[in-house]
Design an enzyme around this catalytic site. Structure first.
Site, PDB file in Angstrom:
ATOM      1  N   HIS A   1       0.889  -1.336  -0.087  1.00 57.47           N
ATOM      2  CA  HIS A   1       0.053  -0.134   0.122  1.00 57.47           C
ATOM      3  C   HIS A   1       0.744   1.365   0.030  1.00 57.47           C
ATOM      4  O   HIS A   1       2.163   1.187   0.357  1.00 57.47           O
ATOM      5  CB  HIS A   1      -1.087   0.058   1.270  1.00 57.47           C
ATOM      6  CG  HIS A   1      -1.975  -0.959   1.061  1.00 57.47           C
ATOM      7  ND1 HIS A   1      -3.361  -0.600   0.777  1.00 57.47           N
ATOM      8  CD2 HIS A   1      -1.898  -2.281   1.323  1.00 57.47           C
ATOM      9  CE1 HIS A   1      -4.186  -1.632   0.967  1.00 57.47           C
ATOM     10  NE2 HIS A   1      -3.187  -2.868   1.161  1.00 57.47           N
TER      11      HIS A   1
ATOM     12  N   LYS B   1       0.312   4.517   4.465  1.00 52.85           N
ATOM     13  CA  LYS B   1      -0.737   3.636   5.303  1.00 52.85           C
ATOM     14  C   LYS B   1      -0.034   3.133   6.601  1.00 52.85           C
ATOM     15  O   LYS B   1       0.916   2.221   6.239  1.00 52.85           O
ATOM     16  CB  LYS B   1      -1.399   2.419   4.405  1.00 52.85           C
ATOM     17  CG  LYS B   1      -2.223   1.449   5.186  1.00 52.85           C
ATOM     18  CD  LYS B   1      -2.748   0.542   4.147  1.00 52.85           C
ATOM     19  CE  LYS B   1      -3.948  -0.520   4.846  1.00 52.85           C
ATOM     20  NZ  LYS B   1      -4.894   0.020   5.650  1.00 52.85           N
TER      21      LYS B   1
END
Length: 293
Positions: free
Chosen positions: A177, A181
């Protein structure tokens, strides 16, 4: 009943994407939204992403603990009461930070405010307990993308029908990600539970999930450079004990629109819930209801 949406997590990219999806679908976006303590902006402009008129959202600092603060509590109390008096149901959408999950959950419970929680992390058991004790409605899900939700539901059914079908196999999960994140993918956590049933043993997240958050590793994993700022690439590998058989499941997403559209589906579904029995839902409930557009 009319519905208005309070987008919490602006000026974050996911918050903006959700606001745009709401406007495209004809939902009213509340002129106030909660933001994090580190945000300096007092307001942010949002639009539908397709050339529509911009709308200004005033940003209010959300609670750092479950206690909240005077401005935040006063704002929410006035907003919820005002919308209720006008016959409009105000529903919050939460795409904030894992550290804000529980403080925000307490805040929504205190003000009897229904919500859709797309933020991962936090103490999920406490979140559910706070929601149930408050008697409010919520959709809480680690992933709002309907196709991935369908894959998740399918694997749950497969695991329940054929437990131990992959006995002896080894599981390895790699998820990438954007670097912002902070936590491990909630979707990956959910899927390894099903894989654990198929293999016949429970897994600890830290034992099987490898997180990629650095640029070089993401490019090597196949993430296009244009998607480094917003993506979700997952690979689940099941390998036989002797290494002669391999199964792979992959879902790769660039951008955030798929999650935003699913979030609006969840909002509309939640707005239609009025029964006294079940009040906390997930995206599988939304999918089963055929509430995905």
């Amino acid at each position: 009943m009319q519905v208005a949406v309070m987008v919490n997590g602006l000026p974050g990219a996911m918050g903006k994407e959700v606001a745009a999806a709401c406007l495209r679908r004809g939902l009213e976006v509340c002129s106030v939204g909660l933001t994090g303590p580190q945000v300096d902006e007092e307001s942010v402009d949002v639009d539908d992403g397709e050339g529509g008129q911009a709308q200004t959202i005033r940003l209010v600092k959300g609670p750092v603990t479950g206690a909240g603060d005077e401005e935040c509590d006063a704002r929410l109390q006035g907003l919820v009461a005002g919308y209720r008096d006008s016959g409009t149901r105000l529903i919050a959408v939460d795409y904030t930070h894992p550290t804000a999950v529980n403080p925000n959950g307490v805040l929504y419970a205190r003000h009897k405010m229904d919500f859709v929680m797309g933020t991962t992390g936090g103490d999920r058991e406490k979140l559910l307990k706070d929601v149930e004790e408050a008697g409010i409605y919520a959709v809480i899900a680690p992933n709002m993308a309907k196709q991935i939700v369908a894959l998740q539901a399918g694997l749950e059914t497969m695991a329940g029908t054929f437990p131990g079908a992959f006995e002896g196999y080894n599981l390895r999960v790699v998820e990438s990600h954007q670097s912002s994140k902070a936590d491990t993918s909630g979707t990956a956590k959910a899927l390894i539970a099903s894989f654990g049933t198929l293999v016949g043993k429970p897994y600890k997240v830290e034992d099987v999930i490898a997180m990629i958050r650095d640029r070089e590793g993401q490019l090597e994993f196949g993430v296009p450079e244009a998607g480094l700022g917003g993506h979700a690439f997952h690979t689940y590998q099941l390998l036989s004990p002797d290494g002669s058989v391999e199964f792979q499941f992959r879902h790769n997403v660039v951008g955030r629109r798929i999650y935003a559209e699913g979030t609006v589906d969840a909002l509309i579904y939640l707005a239609q819930q009025h029964g006294p029995d079940k009040k906390v839902f997930n995206m599988v409930d939304v999918l089963k209801a055929g509430a995905m557009k």
